[in-house]
Design a protein around this motif. Structure first.
Motif, PDB file in Angstrom:
ATOM      1  N   GLU A  76      21.781  -4.064  -4.988  1.00 29.31           N
ATOM      2  CA  GLU A  76      21.336  -2.934  -5.809  1.00 29.31           C
ATOM      3  C   GLU A  76      20.706  -3.382  -7.118  1.00 29.31           C
ATOM      4  OE1 GLU A  76      24.167   0.704  -4.727  1.00 29.31           O
ATOM      5  OE2 GLU A  76      25.304  -0.960  -5.589  1.00 29.31           O
ATOM      6  N   GLU A  77      20.444  -4.684  -7.233  1.00 30.58           N
ATOM      7  CA  GLU A  77      19.823  -5.232  -8.436  1.00 30.58           C
ATOM      8  C   GLU A  77      18.347  -5.536  -8.176  1.00 30.58           C
ATOM      9  OE1 GLU A  77      21.102  -5.725 -11.452  1.00 30.58           O
ATOM     10  OE2 GLU A  77      23.121  -5.033 -10.927  1.00 30.58           O
ATOM     11  N   ALA A  78      17.480  -4.954  -8.994  1.00 28.79           N
ATOM     12  CA  ALA A  78      16.042  -5.200  -8.846  1.00 28.79           C
ATOM     13  C   ALA A  78      15.755  -6.692  -8.962  1.00 28.79           C
ATOM     14  CB  ALA A  78      15.264  -4.431  -9.923  1.00 28.79           C
ATOM     15  N   GLY A  79      14.981  -7.209  -8.018  1.00 23.59           N
ATOM     16  CA  GLY A  79      14.620  -8.618  -8.024  1.00 23.59           C
ATOM     17  C   GLY A  79      15.602  -9.521  -7.304  1.00 23.59           C
ATOM     18  N   GLU A  80      16.785  -9.004  -6.971  1.00 23.68           N
ATOM     19  CA  GLU A  80      17.796  -9.821  -6.295  1.00 23.68           C
ATOM     20  C   GLU A  80      18.108  -9.327  -4.888  1.00 23.68           C
ATOM     21  OE1 GLU A  80      21.342 -10.555  -8.528  1.00 23.68           O
ATOM     22  OE2 GLU A  80      20.294 -10.586 -10.448  1.00 23.68           O
ATOM     23  N   GLU A  81      17.646  -8.101  -4.580  1.00 19.29           N
ATOM     24  CA  GLU A  81      18.060  -7.499  -3.317  1.00 19.29           C
ATOM     25  C   GLU A  81      17.532  -8.233  -2.101  1.00 19.29           C
ATOM     26  OE1 GLU A  81      16.038  -6.224  -5.537  1.00 19.29           O
ATOM     27  OE2 GLU A  81      14.509  -4.917  -4.688  1.00 19.29           O
ATOM     28  N   ALA A  82      16.319  -8.769  -2.181  1.00 24.08           N
ATOM     29  CA  ALA A  82      15.740  -9.454  -1.018  1.00 24.08           C
ATOM     30  C   ALA A  82      16.527 -10.716  -0.663  1.00 24.08           C
ATOM     31  CB  ALA A  82      14.276  -9.789  -1.272  1.00 24.08           C
ATOM     32  N   ALA A  83      16.906 -11.492  -1.697  1.00 23.01           N
ATOM     33  CA  ALA A  83      17.663 -12.722  -1.451  1.00 23.01           C
ATOM     34  C   ALA A  83      19.053 -12.402  -0.900  1.00 23.01           C
ATOM     35  CB  ALA A  83      17.774 -13.528  -2.741  1.00 23.01           C
ATOM     36  N   ALA A  84      19.690 -11.354  -1.433  1.00 25.65           N
ATOM     37  CA  ALA A  84      21.015 -10.970  -0.948  1.00 25.65           C
ATOM     38  C   ALA A  84      20.944 -10.484   0.492  1.00 25.65           C
ATOM     39  CB  ALA A  84      21.610  -9.884  -1.849  1.00 25.65           C
ATOM     40  N   ALA A  85      19.893  -9.705   0.800  1.00 22.37           N
ATOM     41  CA  ALA A  85      19.730  -9.209   2.166  1.00 22.37           C
ATOM     42  C   ALA A  85      19.531 -10.362   3.147  1.00 22.37           C
ATOM     43  CB  ALA A  85      18.549  -8.248   2.235  1.00 22.37           C
ATOM     44  N   GLU A  86      18.772 -11.370   2.745  1.00 23.97           N
ATOM     45  CA  GLU A  86      18.545 -12.506   3.628  1.00 23.97           C
ATOM     46  C   GLU A  86      19.822 -13.318   3.819  1.00 23.97           C
ATOM     47  OE1 GLU A  86      17.489 -15.134   6.255  1.00 23.97           O
ATOM     48  OE2 GLU A  86      16.394 -13.287   5.803  1.00 23.97           O
ATOM     49  N   GLN A  87      20.658 -13.391   2.787  1.00 23.88           N
ATOM     50  CA  GLN A  87      21.955 -14.059   2.936  1.00 23.88           C
ATOM     51  C   GLN A  87      22.792 -13.362   4.013  1.00 23.88           C
ATOM     52  OE1 GLN A  87      23.272 -14.098  -1.370  1.00 23.88           O
ATOM     53  NE2 GLN A  87      24.140 -16.052  -0.697  1.00 23.88           N
ATOM     54  N   ILE A  88      22.825 -12.044   3.956  1.00 25.76           N
ATOM     55  CA  ILE A  88      23.620 -11.272   4.915  1.00 25.76           C
ATOM     56  C   ILE A  88      23.067 -11.423   6.327  1.00 25.76           C
ATOM     57  CG2 ILE A  88      24.220  -8.910   5.614  1.00 25.76           C
ATOM     58  CD1 ILE A  88      24.391  -8.259   2.581  1.00 25.76           C
ATOM     59  N   VAL A 202      20.241  -3.779   9.977  1.00 22.64           N
ATOM     60  CA  VAL A 202      19.255  -3.107  10.833  1.00 22.64           C
ATOM     61  C   VAL A 202      17.849  -3.324  10.297  1.00 22.64           C
ATOM     62  CG1 VAL A 202      18.461  -0.866  11.669  1.00 22.64           C
ATOM     63  CG2 VAL A 202      20.899  -1.424  11.738  1.00 22.64           C
ATOM     64  N   ARG A 203      17.674  -3.200   8.987  1.00 25.53           N
ATOM     65  CA  ARG A 203      16.345  -3.451   8.397  1.00 25.53           C
ATOM     66  C   ARG A 203      15.899  -4.891   8.634  1.00 25.53           C
ATOM     67  NH1 ARG A 203      17.331   0.101   2.948  1.00 25.53           N
ATOM     68  NH2 ARG A 203      16.464   2.058   3.769  1.00 25.53           N
ATOM     69  N   GLY A 204      16.870  -5.801   8.648  1.00 24.45           N
ATOM     70  CA  GLY A 204      16.548  -7.210   8.854  1.00 24.45           C
ATOM     71  C   GLY A 204      16.027  -7.535  10.240  1.00 24.45           C
ATOM     72  N   LEU A 205      16.133  -6.600  11.165  1.00 25.13           N
ATOM     73  CA  LEU A 205      15.635  -6.826  12.530  1.00 25.13           C
ATOM     74  C   LEU A 205      14.121  -6.659  12.618  1.00 25.13           C
ATOM     75  CD1 LEU A 205      18.474  -5.022  14.527  1.00 25.13           C
ATOM     76  CD2 LEU A 205      18.068  -7.493  14.392  1.00 25.13           C
TER      77      LEU A 205
END
Length: 372
Positions: A76-88, A202-205
């Motif tokens: 939920e942090e601008a600029g950090e969400e993409a990296a966190a999503a890729e970690q998950i 799901v978005r990561g698919l």
């Protein structure tokens, strides 16, 4: 607390003979009731074949597969969400297990859940037996031992209480008062987290989803809180707390205590330990999400070691669709992947298959696979 002396099992023949099953399973004493007799040797029914036991000396270094806990607040942090999503998503593809912190569930809620688990299992056998499957006033609340004792050659060193959430009214009326409020608070506190994690996965698919909110709701609308109890075991090296299996659900949210004992299989490599981290929750991909992702995300095989030092508890939340929901690879994924790994089927069909035998590793997924 002095050991409970129960005449039926103090006789060695009864402990190791045919009466054990009736005592532990049918009468509701559970494995805790057996442990409370002060037995010095493991009953034969709990001895597992050598290839099913957990040898801690044969585990491998988990650091290449299990990263540090993932900070969910970064989603939920601008600029950090993409990296966190890729970690998950990366963790779900690589191992199927990861730990999360800053997940929105207060530490005190987690501690209350663990204390409530101990409180329930410290009840007398007679009070727990009220909730035995098929005997209690509500089919969505049941107490038992092992996984499927009627179908298992070797029993697991674990008792459990399962509470399937249908609504607050039913929970308030039928969940055991010793753990009801703590379990409900834990479940409510985890609602945002479960949707956030599944949405990210799901978005990561990378495929278009027509009605995204509806899909997430369908796959998260059935929830069960389990409380697992692993008594002190006289010979943990000869048995297992939980045998090899993957989870049925889409996601499992697991609260561990500080004792540990959870091991996950890295395919083709070996078993790694998932060490407890204070304040963290363990997230693992279940079979339903592996099917939904067409095999992209891995429902990892895992098992639990029995403890010889202190009683261990864990409190998982199983996040699933309802039985009438059709599950299968997301639309567009087989075309994107160039193959279809799993067929479409009702979640209820898969659930019946899953509970139709004892724990059997990941072979339960064969039921949904397309034969090539």
């Amino acid at each position: 607390m002095a050991p409970v002396r129960v005449p039926e099992v103090m006789n060695g023949e009864a402990i190791h003979g045919p009466h054990l099953f009736d005592y532990v399973v049918k009468k509701g004493f559970g494995v805790k009731g057996l442990a409370d007799t002060g037995l010095a040797a493991l009953p034969e029914r709990y001895v597992h074949p050598p290839h099913e036991r957990i040898d801690k000396d044969e585990t491998i270094d988990g650091s290449p597969y299990l990263g540090p806990p993932i900070d969910l607040a970064a989603l939920e942090e601008a600029g950090e969400e993409a990296a966190a999503a890729e970690q998950i998503c990366g963790a779900a593809r690589k191992l199927g297990f990861f730990q999360v912190v800053n997940h929105g569930v207060p530490l005190e809620v987690l501690e209350k859940a663990k204390r409530a688990a101990h409180r329930f299992f410290e009840l007398s056998p007679e009070k727990k037996a009220v909730y035995l499957k098929g005997r209690g006033p509500c089919s969505n609340v049941f107490y038992g031992t092992s996984f499927s004792p009627e179908m298992e050659e070797s029993l697991e060193w674990k008792d459990y209480l399962s509470m399937v959430y249908v609504g607050d009214d039913e929970a308030m009326a039928f969940w055991p008062p010793e753990c009801r409020d703590a379990a409900l608070e834990y479940l409510r506190s985890a609602r945002k987290m479960k949707r956030m994690i599944l949405t990210t996965l799901v978005r990561g698919l990378g495929v278009e989803v027509e009605d995204f909110d509806s899909l997430i709701s369908q796959y998260t609308e059935a929830n069960a809180v389990n409380m697992n109890y692993y008594p002190i075991c006289p010979s943990p090296e000869l048995t297992v707390g939980v045998g090899r299996h993957s989870d049925l659900a889409a996601l499992t949210i697991l609260l561990q205590d500080d004792i540990g004992g959870l091991y996950v299989k890295v395919e083709g490599q070996g078993w790694i330990d998932i060490p407890p981290v204070e304040g963290a929750l363990v997230i693992n991909v279940g079979d339903t999400l592996e099917i939904l992702s067409n095999g992209c995300y891995k429902s990892a095989e895992h098992r639990v070691l029995a403890s010889s030092t202190r009683p261990r508890v864990s409190v998982p939340i199983f996040v699933s669709p309802r039985p009438h929901t059709m599950i299968g690879p997301l639309k567009g994924l087989p075309e994107k992947d160039g193959k279809r790994v799993y067929r479409d089927l009702l979640f209820g069909e898969y659930m019946d298959n899953y509970f139709g035998a004892g724990h059997r590793g990941k072979t339960t997924l064969d039921f949904a696979k397309i034969s090539n």
